[in-house]
Motif scaffolding. Structure first.
Motif, mmCIF file in Angstrom:
data_model
loop_
_atom_site.group_PDB
_atom_site.id
_atom_site.type_symbol
_atom_site.label_atom_id
_atom_site.label_comp_id
_atom_site.label_asym_id
_atom_site.label_seq_id
_atom_site.Cartn_x
_atom_site.Cartn_y
_atom_site.Cartn_z
ATOM 1 N N GLU A 111 0.823 -1.207 0.000
ATOM 2 C CA GLU A 111 0.000 0.000 0.000
ATOM 3 C C GLU A 111 0.857 1.257 0.000
ATOM 4 O O GLU A 111 0.442 2.295 -0.504
ATOM 5 C CB GLU A 111 -0.936 -0.035 1.209
ATOM 6 C CG GLU A 111 -1.973 1.078 1.241
ATOM 7 C CD GLU A 111 -1.462 2.342 1.887
ATOM 8 O OE1 GLU A 111 -1.999 3.425 1.573
ATOM 9 O OE2 GLU A 111 -0.530 2.253 2.716
ATOM 10 N N ASN A 152 -6.795 1.516 -3.270
ATOM 11 C CA ASN A 152 -6.368 1.955 -4.596
ATOM 12 C C ASN A 152 -5.038 1.321 -4.996
ATOM 13 O O ASN A 152 -4.060 1.389 -4.244
ATOM 14 C CB ASN A 152 -6.196 3.476 -4.626
ATOM 15 C CG ASN A 152 -7.495 4.214 -4.663
ATOM 16 O OD1 ASN A 152 -8.290 4.027 -5.590
ATOM 17 N ND2 ASN A 152 -7.745 5.055 -3.674
ATOM 18 N N ILE A 153 -5.007 0.717 -6.177
ATOM 19 C CA ILE A 153 -3.734 0.322 -6.779
ATOM 20 C C ILE A 153 -3.095 1.538 -7.444
ATOM 21 O O ILE A 153 -1.885 1.659 -7.522
ATOM 22 C CB ILE A 153 -3.950 -0.821 -7.795
ATOM 23 C CG1 ILE A 153 -4.608 -2.027 -7.101
ATOM 24 C CG2 ILE A 153 -2.631 -1.235 -8.434
ATOM 25 C CD1 ILE A 153 -3.825 -2.576 -5.919
ATOM 26 N N THR A 187 -3.945 5.662 -6.982
ATOM 27 C CA THR A 187 -4.821 6.661 -6.391
ATOM 28 C C THR A 187 -5.195 7.713 -7.429
ATOM 29 O O THR A 187 -4.342 8.146 -8.215
ATOM 30 C CB THR A 187 -4.149 7.308 -5.164
ATOM 31 O OG1 THR A 187 -4.992 8.330 -4.655
ATOM 32 C CG2 THR A 187 -2.797 7.890 -5.505
ATOM 33 N N ALA A 218 -0.150 -4.857 -7.249
ATOM 34 C CA ALA A 218 -1.259 -5.654 -6.715
ATOM 35 C C ALA A 218 -0.810 -7.059 -6.344
ATOM 36 O O ALA A 218 -1.314 -7.643 -5.375
ATOM 37 C CB ALA A 218 -2.392 -5.711 -7.739
ATOM 38 N N TYR A 227 -7.536 -8.960 -4.073
ATOM 39 C CA TYR A 227 -6.404 -8.355 -4.774
ATOM 40 C C TYR A 227 -5.764 -9.343 -5.756
ATOM 41 O O TYR A 227 -5.321 -8.951 -6.841
ATOM 42 C CB TYR A 227 -5.361 -7.861 -3.775
ATOM 43 C CG TYR A 227 -5.807 -6.651 -2.999
ATOM 44 C CD1 TYR A 227 -5.887 -5.399 -3.592
ATOM 45 C CD2 TYR A 227 -6.167 -6.757 -1.658
ATOM 46 C CE1 TYR A 227 -6.307 -4.292 -2.878
ATOM 47 C CE2 TYR A 227 -6.590 -5.655 -0.939
ATOM 48 C CZ TYR A 227 -6.659 -4.428 -1.552
ATOM 49 O OH TYR A 227 -7.079 -3.327 -0.838
ATOM 50 N N GLY A 278 -10.962 2.307 -3.342
ATOM 51 C CA GLY A 278 -10.544 1.842 -4.653
ATOM 52 C C GLY A 278 -11.715 1.175 -5.344
ATOM 53 O O GLY A 278 -12.819 1.089 -4.798
ATOM 54 N N ASN A 291 -8.848 0.078 -10.594
ATOM 55 C CA ASN A 291 -7.657 -0.701 -10.255
ATOM 56 C C ASN A 291 -7.206 -1.604 -11.394
ATOM 57 O O ASN A 291 -6.012 -1.847 -11.562
ATOM 58 C CB ASN A 291 -7.915 -1.534 -8.998
ATOM 59 C CG ASN A 291 -7.810 -0.700 -7.730
ATOM 60 O OD1 ASN A 291 -7.245 0.390 -7.735
ATOM 61 N ND2 ASN A 291 -8.353 -1.213 -6.642
ATOM 62 N N SER A 292 -8.143 -2.145 -12.170
ATOM 63 C CA SER A 292 -7.732 -3.000 -13.284
ATOM 64 C C SER A 292 -6.975 -2.193 -14.329
ATOM 65 O O SER A 292 -6.017 -2.680 -14.938
ATOM 66 C CB SER A 292 -8.950 -3.685 -13.913
ATOM 67 O OG SER A 292 -9.825 -2.742 -14.500
ATOM 68 N N ALA A 316 -5.104 0.255 -13.563
ATOM 69 C CA ALA A 316 -3.793 0.466 -12.948
ATOM 70 C C ALA A 316 -2.890 -0.747 -13.142
ATOM 71 O O ALA A 316 -1.692 -0.612 -13.427
ATOM 72 C CB ALA A 316 -3.957 0.765 -11.461
#
Length: 651
Positions: free
Chosen positions: A279, A306-307, A309, A318, A364, A405, A410-411, A413
């Motif tokens: 993180e 958040n992967i 932000t 991740a 995750y 998130g 996130n995907s 990211a």
């Protein structure tokens, strides 16, 4: 060099939200969608409320925590409106999350562990040692941390602070340290401060280079310019909001650099799990073997994290995050009765803790593995984001929902980490700037009136996403189109009301606010002096380098020495070809000029805006050689605007 903040730390935005600019009410479509969404939620599951209320010992009598200037650093009563039933202007799941996070006061976790929650965006934990308090993560601001310690002293009896632990390098976990401990006690060795390896490097690095852009975007992410309310800011997803006070920092004196490392702090045994690149770039979990309590820092949360932000940062890993949770489960899962974290509320019961760690890890891992699988099948980041969802077995857990998130963000990211922004389609090699694209799209669709009519039809059908895309082109094409701005603001209202994600809500509603009345002006802010002092000298010149305007410098060349006698340091900077390069120097450089100044004075001039000229004239600062060289150099630097447009592009 890591990206970070330059002028103002993201979590140091000391400002007051302006008066509300009237938004639109929830449309019938939005109201119906909220009702339908509520029917999908397991609202009878009250375990989180039981855990969040457990051990409550009381809170402050005065809800206002004040700064030295008398202004509010935090208002515990600001979110009292959340005690009602969810209105149509808030997603019912997000309302539930905000209710949980708005609980505030002192809570007993076990016979030796206590938390103050709801005094800031994060939690502060107090562990009773043999002679005093071990403080874990002293919040964002000095004022809120001091108020938390005062509450502990009031309810439990006054004891000294005997140790401080920073779990990681984000400001909301160290910024209030001077509210709980005196630096003299740290320097004397009386109070150790424990932090993970790389802590100081990451604190400085994450708060320097890209800070002006990050700070502006953080206004959107946290909704800091929005007043709390049912049509405004209600939560940040893992805490209510950012306190408005003084960020401080005292460097750590004890470093954790490997998993399994143990310390005894004031008679309490602590075993550490070192978790870099999760993180935060520098982070660690804590385990108390004699208490059977696990502290997962911010590696485990009451929401998917958040992967990447939205305010901007380096993409997180991740896979490493999931692997760290797997290791925590293996090391501590069978021996933990209670789990605490840096945000949210504890988990009680060995089976509950194990199930949480496993299911949170799986979320995750699923995010990472399925994104990469689809990527390898040829799908783009946007295509993956539109498709990927957690399976029902994971999605049913409240703590895996997307309040902070989200799977879609996130995907993208994860895709970006492996593949970058480019999706391999040559049509996207040279995308046009937004204003240019807007003009071309509007013209191709038959003009602004046609675009607005199409958007109105889409909005009437409840297709707010498509309406926003259309109106965004109209606004980008013509910054003076007030009707397009008004329509787009109304669409953003509905998107903000409907979303389950707190940050998305804040971003939509901030965008609507700025479309209605322009960018709100920020009062002047100062970079925290403690954070400035943490800078390596080389980083000072990295800051200067990214402020150099190559067009202003042109073909000019300049060599200048900066000598810091208080640090016994010398640096040669050279400007050529629109580039500033700095390197340590031992002398004899043949420079155009030499500036000899104590580093602290130089930092104050660079970050605090204090002119060096009076000190040069008095001889307190020495400038030798071509005195005009200093003026030429200063004239090549940009001053970054803190209010640059985001949802408009002035023509």
């Amino acid at each position: 060099m890591r990206k970070g903040m330059f002028a103002v730390s993201v979590l140091a935005l000391i400002l007051a939200a302006g008066a509300a600019r009237a938004g639109e009410p929830a449309t019938p479509t939005t109201a119906e969608r909220q009702k339908a969404f509520a029917q999908t939620l397991p609202l009878n599951d009250r375990q989180d409320f039981e855990f969040a209320d457990k051990g409550f010992l009381g809170t402050r009598a005065d809800p206002i925590i004040r700064r030295a200037d008398g202004q509010a650093a935090w208002n515990l009563a600001a979110y009292d409106f959340l005690k009602a039933e969810p209105p149509a202007t808030v997603n019912p799941s997000l309302w539930r999350q905000a209710q949980l996070l708005s609980k505030h006061g002192l809570y007993q976790v076990s016979d030796r562990v206590y938390q103050v929650r709801g005094f800031d965006i994060s939690n502060i934990t107090f562990v009773r040692g043999d002679t005093g308090w071990i403080v874990i993560d002293p919040l964002t601001m000095q004022e809120t941390a001091r108020a938390a310690l005062e509450l502990v002293n009031e309810k439990l009896g006054k004891l000294p602070v005997t140790a401080v632990v920073y779990t990681h390098s984000h400001s909301d976990h160290f910024g209030g340290v001077r509210g709980v401990v005196d630096e003299a006690d740290v320097k004397s060795g009386k109070v150790p401060i424990v932090a993970p390896k790389g802590f100081m490097e990451e604190v400085a690095a994450e708060n320097i280079l890209a800070g002006n852009a990050m700070s502006r975007r953080a206004q959107y992410q946290f909704g800091v310019m929005l007043p709390p309310g049912v049509e405004g800011q209600i939560t940040a997803g893992i805490g209510q909001n950012i306190a408005r006070g003084s960020i401080t920092l005292i460097p750590p004196t004890v470093i954790i650099d490997h998993t399994g490392q143990e310390l005894t702090l004031d008679g309490v045994k602590v075993r550490f799990q070192y978790t870099p690149s999760t993180e935060a770039p520098a982070e660690m979990n804590l385990y108390f073997p004699d208490l059977r309590i696990l502290d997962m820092a911010e590696n485990a949360n009451v929401s998917m994290h958040n992967i990447l932000t939205p305010r901007g940062a380096l993409v997180r890993d991740a896979k490493a995050w999931a692997d760290g949770l797997t290791e925590a489960l293996r090391l501590f899962g069978d021996n933990s009765d209670i789990m605490i974290t840096s945000h949210g509320w504890p988990r009680f019961g060995g089976a509950v803790v194990k199930d949480f760690l496993a299911d949170h890890r799986d979320a995750y891992k699923y995010l990472h593995d399925q994104t990469v699988r689809m990527m390898n099948r040829g799908m783009t980041g946007d295509e993956i984001a539109a498709k990927i969802q957690l399976p029902p077995a994971l999605a049913r857990n409240w703590f895996n929902r997307g309040y902070y998130g989200s799977m879609s963000f996130n995907s993208r990211a994860v895709y970006q980490r492996y593949m970058g922004w480019y999706d391999a389609n040559p049509a996207h090699l040279i995308p046009a700037p937004p204003a240019d694209s807007g003009k071309r799209y509007v013209a191709a669709m038959g003009g602004a009136a046609k675009v607005k009519a199409l958007a109105g039809e889409a909005a009437a059908k409840g297709d707010y996403g498509w309406a926003a895309s259309l109106l965004n082109h109209a606004v980008m094409a013509d910054d003076g189109d007030k009707e397009a701005k008004r329509l787009l603001a109304g669409v953003y209202d509905q998107l903000g009301y409907q979303t389950e994600n707190a940050l998305w809500r804040n971003m939509y509603l901030t965008a609507a606010d700025e479309l209605r009345g322009g960018v709100r002006k920020l009062p002047p802010s100062m970079t925290p002096l403690d954070m400035i002092a943490a800078l390596e000298s080389q980083m000072i010149f990295d800051v200067l380098a990214i402020r150099l305007n190559a067009e202003k410098a042109g073909d000019a060349r300049l060599r200048m020495v900066f000598a810091f006698p208080d640090r016994n340091e010398r640096f040669l900077i050279e400007v050529r070809n629109g580039v500033l390069v700095a390197q340590p120097s031992k002398g004899g450089e043949g420079a155009d000029a030499t500036l000899t100044v104590d580093r602290a004075v130089f930092l104050e001039s660079l970050f605090g805006g204090t002119s060096l000229l009076p000190k040069i004239l008095k001889g307190e600062v020495k400038l030798e050689g071509d005195r005009a060289a200093m003026s030429r150099l200063a004239g090549w630097f940009d001053t970054f605007p803190s209010d640059f447009p985001i949802v408009t592009r002035p023509n």
